[in-house]
Design a protein around this motif. Sequence first.
Motif, PDB file in Angstrom:
ATOM      1  N   ALA A 140       0.732  -1.274   0.053  1.00 46.89           N
ATOM      2  CA  ALA A 140       0.054   0.094  -0.135  1.00 46.89           C
ATOM      3  C   ALA A 140       0.900   1.241   0.092  1.00 46.89           C
ATOM      4  O   ALA A 140       0.530   2.224  -0.722  1.00 46.89           O
ATOM      5  CB  ALA A 140      -1.006   0.017   1.041  1.00 46.89           C
ATOM      6  N   ARG A 141       1.622   1.166   0.787  1.00 43.50           N
ATOM      7  CA  ARG A 141       2.801   2.316   0.848  1.00 43.50           C
ATOM      8  C   ARG A 141       3.672   2.722  -0.468  1.00 43.50           C
ATOM      9  O   ARG A 141       3.773   3.747  -0.970  1.00 43.50           O
ATOM     10  CB  ARG A 141       3.827   2.088   2.163  1.00 43.50           C
ATOM     11  CG  ARG A 141       3.201   2.393   3.307  1.00 43.50           C
ATOM     12  CD  ARG A 141       2.389   3.490   3.608  1.00 43.50           C
ATOM     13  NE  ARG A 141       1.998   3.563   4.968  1.00 43.50           N
ATOM     14  CZ  ARG A 141       0.776   3.058   5.612  1.00 43.50           C
ATOM     15  NH1 ARG A 141      -0.178   2.519   4.566  1.00 43.50           N
ATOM     16  NH2 ARG A 141       0.377   2.899   6.682  1.00 43.50           N
ATOM     17  N   TYR A 142       3.933   1.515  -1.320  1.00 43.62           N
ATOM     18  CA  TYR A 142       4.816   1.693  -2.413  1.00 43.62           C
ATOM     19  C   TYR A 142       3.704   2.170  -3.312  1.00 43.62           C
ATOM     20  O   TYR A 142       4.180   3.091  -4.373  1.00 43.62           O
ATOM     21  CB  TYR A 142       5.080   0.303  -2.826  1.00 43.62           C
ATOM     22  CG  TYR A 142       6.421  -0.427  -1.965  1.00 43.62           C
ATOM     23  CD1 TYR A 142       7.250   0.303  -1.568  1.00 43.62           C
ATOM     24  CD2 TYR A 142       6.290  -1.736  -1.666  1.00 43.62           C
ATOM     25  CE1 TYR A 142       8.471  -0.133  -0.588  1.00 43.62           C
ATOM     26  CE2 TYR A 142       7.416  -2.389  -1.203  1.00 43.62           C
ATOM     27  CZ  TYR A 142       8.278  -1.486  -0.499  1.00 43.62           C
ATOM     28  OH  TYR A 142       9.331  -2.431   0.178  1.00 43.62           O
ATOM     29  N   ALA A 143       2.384   1.642  -3.503  1.00 45.94           N
ATOM     30  CA  ALA A 143       1.618   2.209  -4.191  1.00 45.94           C
ATOM     31  C   ALA A 143       1.153   3.610  -4.245  1.00 45.94           C
ATOM     32  O   ALA A 143       1.147   4.315  -5.075  1.00 45.94           O
ATOM     33  CB  ALA A 143       0.132   1.321  -4.366  1.00 45.94           C
ATOM     34  N   GLU A 144       0.997   3.976  -2.918  1.00 48.33           N
ATOM     35  CA  GLU A 144       0.676   5.508  -2.678  1.00 48.33           C
ATOM     36  C   GLU A 144       1.837   6.372  -2.991  1.00 48.33           C
ATOM     37  O   GLU A 144       1.548   7.656  -3.307  1.00 48.33           O
ATOM     38  CB  GLU A 144       0.465   5.688  -1.216  1.00 48.33           C
ATOM     39  CG  GLU A 144      -0.795   5.039  -0.502  1.00 48.33           C
ATOM     40  CD  GLU A 144      -0.834   4.906   0.819  1.00 48.33           C
ATOM     41  OE1 GLU A 144       0.148   5.236   1.593  1.00 48.33           O
ATOM     42  OE2 GLU A 144      -1.886   4.484   1.373  1.00 48.33           O
ATOM     43  N   ALA A 145       3.153   5.988  -3.104  1.00 53.24           N
ATOM     44  CA  ALA A 145       4.157   6.765  -3.361  1.00 53.24           C
ATOM     45  C   ALA A 145       4.334   6.619  -5.001  1.00 53.24           C
ATOM     46  O   ALA A 145       5.420   7.434  -5.488  1.00 53.24           O
ATOM     47  CB  ALA A 145       5.593   6.057  -2.824  1.00 53.24           C
ATOM     48  N   GLY A 146       3.784   5.978  -5.883  1.00 52.98           N
ATOM     49  CA  GLY A 146       3.682   5.933  -7.183  1.00 52.98           C
ATOM     50  C   GLY A 146       4.730   4.773  -7.883  1.00 52.98           C
ATOM     51  O   GLY A 146       5.011   5.229  -9.000  1.00 52.98           O
ATOM     52  N   ILE A 147       5.208   3.813  -7.155  1.00 54.94           N
ATOM     53  CA  ILE A 147       6.067   2.898  -7.617  1.00 54.94           C
ATOM     54  C   ILE A 147       5.112   2.002  -8.502  1.00 54.94           C
ATOM     55  O   ILE A 147       4.454   1.410  -8.187  1.00 54.94           O
ATOM     56  CB  ILE A 147       6.857   2.206  -6.513  1.00 54.94           C
ATOM     57  CG1 ILE A 147       7.778   3.180  -6.061  1.00 54.94           C
ATOM     58  CG2 ILE A 147       7.528   0.960  -7.274  1.00 54.94           C
ATOM     59  CD1 ILE A 147       8.505   2.637  -4.788  1.00 54.94           C
ATOM     60  N   ALA A 148       5.423   1.866  -9.982  1.00 51.24           N
ATOM     61  CA  ALA A 148       4.793   1.328 -10.851  1.00 51.24           C
ATOM     62  C   ALA A 148       4.568  -0.193 -10.923  1.00 51.24           C
ATOM     63  O   ALA A 148       3.413  -0.653 -11.170  1.00 51.24           O
ATOM     64  CB  ALA A 148       5.113   1.812 -12.336  1.00 51.24           C
ATOM     65  N   HIS A 149       5.594  -1.130 -10.162  1.00 53.19           N
ATOM     66  CA  HIS A 149       5.573  -2.039 -10.280  1.00 53.19           C
ATOM     67  C   HIS A 149       5.757  -2.888  -9.006  1.00 53.19           C
ATOM     68  O   HIS A 149       6.982  -2.617  -8.179  1.00 53.19           O
ATOM     69  CB  HIS A 149       6.091  -2.944 -11.423  1.00 53.19           C
ATOM     70  CG  HIS A 149       5.821  -2.374 -12.963  1.00 53.19           C
ATOM     71  ND1 HIS A 149       5.144  -2.819 -13.650  1.00 53.19           N
ATOM     72  CD2 HIS A 149       6.485  -1.336 -13.679  1.00 53.19           C
ATOM     73  CE1 HIS A 149       4.883  -2.182 -14.744  1.00 53.19           C
ATOM     74  NE2 HIS A 149       5.542  -1.344 -14.591  1.00 53.19           N
ATOM     75  N   PHE A 150       5.192  -4.036  -8.520  1.00 51.57           N
ATOM     76  CA  PHE A 150       5.563  -4.635  -7.169  1.00 51.57           C
ATOM     77  C   PHE A 150       5.031  -6.106  -7.206  1.00 51.57           C
ATOM     78  O   PHE A 150       4.322  -6.492  -8.011  1.00 51.57           O
ATOM     79  CB  PHE A 150       4.601  -4.058  -6.314  1.00 51.57           C
ATOM     80  CG  PHE A 150       4.690  -5.057  -4.829  1.00 51.57           C
ATOM     81  CD1 PHE A 150       5.664  -4.679  -4.130  1.00 51.57           C
ATOM     82  CD2 PHE A 150       3.582  -5.689  -4.702  1.00 51.57           C
ATOM     83  CE1 PHE A 150       5.651  -5.655  -2.933  1.00 51.57           C
ATOM     84  CE2 PHE A 150       3.621  -6.400  -3.305  1.00 51.57           C
ATOM     85  CZ  PHE A 150       4.673  -6.362  -2.534  1.00 51.57           C
TER      86      PHE A 150
END
Length: 201
Positions: A140-150
């Motif tokens: 959730a934090r990676y997505a909120e920060a705008g990192i495109a791929h997880f």
Amino acid sequence: MHDVTSALEYWPSPPPWGWTADDMDHLPPEGPNGEPDFFQHVELIDGALVFMSPQKRFHDYVIHGLRVSLSAQVPPHLFTLSEMDVKLGHRMRPCPDVLVIDAAAADDLDRTFYTPDEVHLVVEVVSPESEERDRKLKPARYAEAGIAHFWRVEDDGGRPVVYVYELDPATRTYAVTGIHHGKLSVPVPFPIDIDLDDLPR
């Protein structure tokens, strides 16, 4: 402005003003009671210091195998590395297991963290003690920060299973785009083909 030395006076409680992402560069080599390498494997999650427990061989094997596999396929403008911090905010500095970042950022050998705009892919290999963080909190934090791929990697009886997610920029949340057993083949963030059952050791 408080320094890390004054913060450690409250140990094991956090200081009243809380830990920050910048504090991570100033933690001492020893713990509050002189323990060697006490802060060697620690990340900052929502202002809390999280100590990573010793890992199983599976964890190390998958991290190494994915890094080698990605490095062999990554285009020249990108670079693959492992276990480096990403500064997501004032109180958020996780340490993903594998990252793909801008090659220009990787050229700076003095860096201790990267910013979300420099990161194209983060990979977390789930351990029993990190399930909640790796499955819910950190994505959730990676997505909120705008990192495109997880990618999230789970242990299925000693075989890695990779859950691939892509960012929906409208909602800043991840959508699962595939669950990969045995072979991982994706077109983004660059064309990738990995034999998950035969990762480099």
